[in-house]
Motif scaffolding. Sequence first.
Motif, PDB file in Angstrom:
ATOM      1  N   ALA A 116       0.835  -1.210   0.000  1.00 47.88           N
ATOM      2  CA  ALA A 116       0.000   0.000   0.000  1.00 47.88           C
ATOM      3  C   ALA A 116       0.865   1.252   0.000  1.00 47.88           C
ATOM      4  O   ALA A 116       0.550   2.248  -0.664  1.00 47.88           O
ATOM      5  CB  ALA A 116      -0.937  -0.007   1.208  1.00 47.88           C
ATOM      6  N   ASP A 117       1.970   1.221   0.750  1.00 50.47           N
ATOM      7  CA  ASP A 117       2.881   2.352   0.798  1.00 50.47           C
ATOM      8  C   ASP A 117       3.466   2.613  -0.587  1.00 50.47           C
ATOM      9  O   ASP A 117       3.567   3.759  -1.046  1.00 50.47           O
ATOM     10  CB  ASP A 117       3.993   2.058   1.811  1.00 50.47           C
ATOM     11  CG  ASP A 117       4.878   3.252   2.108  1.00 50.47           C
ATOM     12  OD1 ASP A 117       4.564   3.993   3.055  1.00 50.47           O
ATOM     13  OD2 ASP A 117       5.889   3.438   1.408  1.00 50.47           O
ATOM     14  N   ARG A 118       3.832   1.540  -1.271  1.00 50.06           N
ATOM     15  CA  ARG A 118       4.419   1.670  -2.615  1.00 50.06           C
ATOM     16  C   ARG A 118       3.390   2.211  -3.601  1.00 50.06           C
ATOM     17  O   ARG A 118       3.698   3.046  -4.462  1.00 50.06           O
ATOM     18  CB  ARG A 118       4.938   0.310  -3.081  1.00 50.06           C
ATOM     19  CG  ARG A 118       5.894   0.398  -4.245  1.00 50.06           C
ATOM     20  CD  ARG A 118       7.207   1.000  -3.797  1.00 50.06           C
ATOM     21  NE  ARG A 118       8.094   1.253  -4.917  1.00 50.06           N
ATOM     22  CZ  ARG A 118       9.309   1.781  -4.786  1.00 50.06           C
ATOM     23  NH1 ARG A 118       9.763   2.095  -3.602  1.00 50.06           N
ATOM     24  NH2 ARG A 118      10.052   2.001  -5.837  1.00 50.06           N
ATOM     25  N   ALA A 119       2.158   1.730  -3.489  1.00 46.46           N
ATOM     26  CA  ALA A 119       1.112   2.209  -4.399  1.00 46.46           C
ATOM     27  C   ALA A 119       0.795   3.683  -4.129  1.00 46.46           C
ATOM     28  O   ALA A 119       0.524   4.452  -5.065  1.00 46.46           O
ATOM     29  CB  ALA A 119      -0.141   1.354  -4.241  1.00 46.46           C
ATOM     30  N   PHE A 120       0.823   4.083  -2.855  1.00 45.13           N
ATOM     31  CA  PHE A 120       0.619   5.482  -2.491  1.00 45.13           C
ATOM     32  C   PHE A 120       1.687   6.355  -3.158  1.00 45.13           C
ATOM     33  O   PHE A 120       1.380   7.424  -3.702  1.00 45.13           O
ATOM     34  CB  PHE A 120       0.676   5.629  -0.972  1.00 45.13           C
ATOM     35  CG  PHE A 120       0.808   7.058  -0.491  1.00 45.13           C
ATOM     36  CD1 PHE A 120      -0.312   7.860  -0.347  1.00 45.13           C
ATOM     37  CD2 PHE A 120       2.044   7.583  -0.169  1.00 45.13           C
ATOM     38  CE1 PHE A 120      -0.196   9.175   0.094  1.00 45.13           C
ATOM     39  CE2 PHE A 120       2.183   8.886   0.278  1.00 45.13           C
ATOM     40  CZ  PHE A 120       1.057   9.689   0.406  1.00 45.13           C
ATOM     41  N   LEU A 121       2.940   5.915  -3.113  1.00 42.73           N
ATOM     42  CA  LEU A 121       4.009   6.662  -3.769  1.00 42.73           C
ATOM     43  C   LEU A 121       3.654   6.903  -5.237  1.00 42.73           C
ATOM     44  O   LEU A 121       3.794   8.026  -5.742  1.00 42.73           O
ATOM     45  CB  LEU A 121       5.337   5.912  -3.658  1.00 42.73           C
ATOM     46  CG  LEU A 121       6.571   6.551  -4.310  1.00 42.73           C
ATOM     47  CD1 LEU A 121       7.831   6.175  -3.539  1.00 42.73           C
ATOM     48  CD2 LEU A 121       6.739   6.127  -5.767  1.00 42.73           C
ATOM     49  N   ASP A 142      -6.809  -0.190  -6.736  1.00 38.78           N
ATOM     50  CA  ASP A 142      -6.298   0.297  -5.462  1.00 38.78           C
ATOM     51  C   ASP A 142      -7.418   0.561  -4.475  1.00 38.78           C
ATOM     52  O   ASP A 142      -7.266   0.400  -3.279  1.00 38.78           O
ATOM     53  CB  ASP A 142      -5.492   1.592  -5.665  1.00 38.78           C
ATOM     54  CG  ASP A 142      -4.100   1.321  -6.191  1.00 38.78           C
ATOM     55  OD1 ASP A 142      -3.691   0.151  -6.155  1.00 38.78           O
ATOM     56  OD2 ASP A 142      -3.438   2.267  -6.636  1.00 38.78           O
ATOM     57  N   GLY A 143      -8.565   0.987  -4.986  1.00 41.52           N
ATOM     58  CA  GLY A 143      -9.667   1.324  -4.103  1.00 41.52           C
ATOM     59  C   GLY A 143     -10.202   0.133  -3.344  1.00 41.52           C
ATOM     60  O   GLY A 143     -10.872   0.287  -2.322  1.00 41.52           O
ATOM     61  N   ALA A 144      -9.913  -1.065  -3.836  1.00 39.49           N
ATOM     62  CA  ALA A 144     -10.380  -2.266  -3.159  1.00 39.49           C
ATOM     63  C   ALA A 144      -9.456  -2.700  -2.029  1.00 39.49           C
ATOM     64  O   ALA A 144      -9.741  -3.631  -1.299  1.00 39.49           O
ATOM     65  CB  ALA A 144     -10.519  -3.404  -4.168  1.00 39.49           C
ATOM     66  N   ALA A 145      -8.313  -1.991  -1.888  1.00 42.33           N
ATOM     67  CA  ALA A 145      -7.336  -2.389  -0.879  1.00 42.33           C
ATOM     68  C   ALA A 145      -7.895  -2.201   0.518  1.00 42.33           C
ATOM     69  O   ALA A 145      -8.665  -1.283   0.784  1.00 42.33           O
ATOM     70  CB  ALA A 145      -6.057  -1.562  -1.044  1.00 42.33           C
ATOM     71  N   HIS A 146      -7.499  -3.092   1.428  1.00 48.15           N
ATOM     72  CA  HIS A 146      -7.889  -2.943   2.823  1.00 48.15           C
ATOM     73  C   HIS A 146      -7.154  -1.759   3.424  1.00 48.15           C
ATOM     74  O   HIS A 146      -6.027  -1.446   3.051  1.00 48.15           O
ATOM     75  CB  HIS A 146      -7.545  -4.218   3.601  1.00 48.15           C
ATOM     76  CG  HIS A 146      -8.312  -5.421   3.153  1.00 48.15           C
ATOM     77  ND1 HIS A 146      -9.671  -5.523   3.243  1.00 48.15           N
ATOM     78  CD2 HIS A 146      -7.890  -6.588   2.591  1.00 48.15           C
ATOM     79  CE1 HIS A 146     -10.070  -6.697   2.767  1.00 48.15           C
ATOM     80  NE2 HIS A 146      -9.005  -7.348   2.354  1.00 48.15           N
ATOM     81  N   GLU A 147      -7.813  -1.093   4.373  1.00 48.31           N
ATOM     82  CA  GLU A 147      -7.148  -0.013   5.088  1.00 48.31           C
ATOM     83  C   GLU A 147      -5.961  -0.587   5.855  1.00 48.31           C
ATOM     84  O   GLU A 147      -6.053  -1.657   6.451  1.00 48.31           O
ATOM     85  CB  GLU A 147      -8.142   0.625   6.067  1.00 48.31           C
ATOM     86  CG  GLU A 147      -7.754   2.006   6.502  1.00 48.31           C
ATOM     87  CD  GLU A 147      -8.962   2.790   6.985  1.00 48.31           C
ATOM     88  OE1 GLU A 147      -9.260   3.843   6.398  1.00 48.31           O
ATOM     89  OE2 GLU A 147      -9.591   2.343   7.955  1.00 48.31           O
ATOM     90  N   ARG A 166      -6.571   8.914  -2.360  1.00 45.66           N
ATOM     91  CA  ARG A 166      -6.915   9.042  -3.786  1.00 45.66           C
ATOM     92  C   ARG A 166      -6.885   7.711  -4.517  1.00 45.66           C
ATOM     93  O   ARG A 166      -6.448   7.627  -5.681  1.00 45.66           O
ATOM     94  CB  ARG A 166      -6.023  10.069  -4.466  1.00 45.66           C
ATOM     95  CG  ARG A 166      -6.124  11.448  -3.805  1.00 45.66           C
ATOM     96  CD  ARG A 166      -5.588  12.560  -4.655  1.00 45.66           C
ATOM     97  NE  ARG A 166      -5.765  13.836  -3.942  1.00 45.66           N
ATOM     98  CZ  ARG A 166      -5.612  15.028  -4.516  1.00 45.66           C
ATOM     99  NH1 ARG A 166      -5.280  15.111  -5.784  1.00 45.66           N
ATOM    100  NH2 ARG A 166      -5.781  16.129  -3.800  1.00 45.66           N
ATOM    101  N   ALA A 167      -7.315   6.676  -3.827  1.00 46.43           N
ATOM    102  CA  ALA A 167      -7.331   5.342  -4.438  1.00 46.43           C
ATOM    103  C   ALA A 167      -8.596   5.173  -5.266  1.00 46.43           C
ATOM    104  O   ALA A 167      -9.672   5.612  -4.880  1.00 46.43           O
ATOM    105  CB  ALA A 167      -7.262   4.269  -3.361  1.00 46.43           C
ATOM    106  N   ASP A 168      -8.449   4.544  -6.408  1.00 42.25           N
ATOM    107  CA  ASP A 168      -9.609   4.194  -7.209  1.00 42.25           C
ATOM    108  C   ASP A 168      -9.280   2.921  -7.971  1.00 42.25           C
ATOM    109  O   ASP A 168      -8.166   2.411  -7.925  1.00 42.25           O
ATOM    110  CB  ASP A 168      -9.998   5.317  -8.166  1.00 42.25           C
ATOM    111  CG  ASP A 168      -8.838   5.769  -9.044  1.00 42.25           C
ATOM    112  OD1 ASP A 168      -7.897   4.983  -9.259  1.00 42.25           O
ATOM    113  OD2 ASP A 168      -8.874   6.927  -9.512  1.00 42.25           O
TER     114      ASP A 168
END
Length: 263
Positions: A49-54, A247-252, A242-244
């Motif tokens: 998730a951190d990598r995808a946020f980047l 990515d938007g399906a990722a767990h918090e 800003r996930a969609d």
Amino acid sequence: MNDRIRTDIAHNARVWNYWLGGKDNYPVDRAVGDQVTGFYPGIGEVARADRAFLGRAVTHLAADAGVRQFLDIGTGLPTADNTHEVAQRVAPDARIVYVDNDPIVLTHARALLTSAPGGVTEYVDADARDPEKILASAAATLDLSRPVAVLMLGILNFVLDTDEARSIVRTLMAAVPSGSHLVLTHPTLEPELGGEGNKAAMAFWNEHATPPITARTRAEFASFLDGLDVLEPGIVSCARWRADGADGAAHEVAQFGAVGRKP
């Protein structure tokens, strides 16, 4: 081999690489990584998730905010979609300076120095606790009179004193002009993000690996963004920023993420 590299104790950059599915790690890193996963099964998801946020943050800054300079502090080992690859996909003329003091990252830094023809990438061997050295070195590649995106993903958690961590951020952001951005992620124990499992995992880490790590509260994390305009959606789990789509399906995940703009 670089004589600063210790293969007898797990190190964050290599364990993180292991969680991301990389191969730049040693048996001790995999063993500790598996142990931490036993305490906190979601840790691999945090890393992803951190990598995808980047990727989302850098894409936004390059595509929508027009940022062309990136200072990535606490780079970690090269993997897919490094900062320069994401930025230069949008803006081939983007200039990126990577900063890390882990010798194995330095050994692999040449993988970070591939650049689109119109852009530049550079690597600085420096500690996040020495922002003056970072700025002086970065100035050889970046024009600090023009907006810079300062990235500190999962790095302030290794600065155990919160006042020191704030001072580092203030020094960095004071050196860059209006229109610059600060991109942060940081682990937390707060239950709203499912952070309770982090406590035992971090305690184990601090006994068996290096460098030591700390979690912070939402208020402590927010203090790093003092004086900045925090972009929507504010301070959230980095998995939700800003996930969609997929990515938007990722767990918090129990990792805050936020982007602030210097007014």
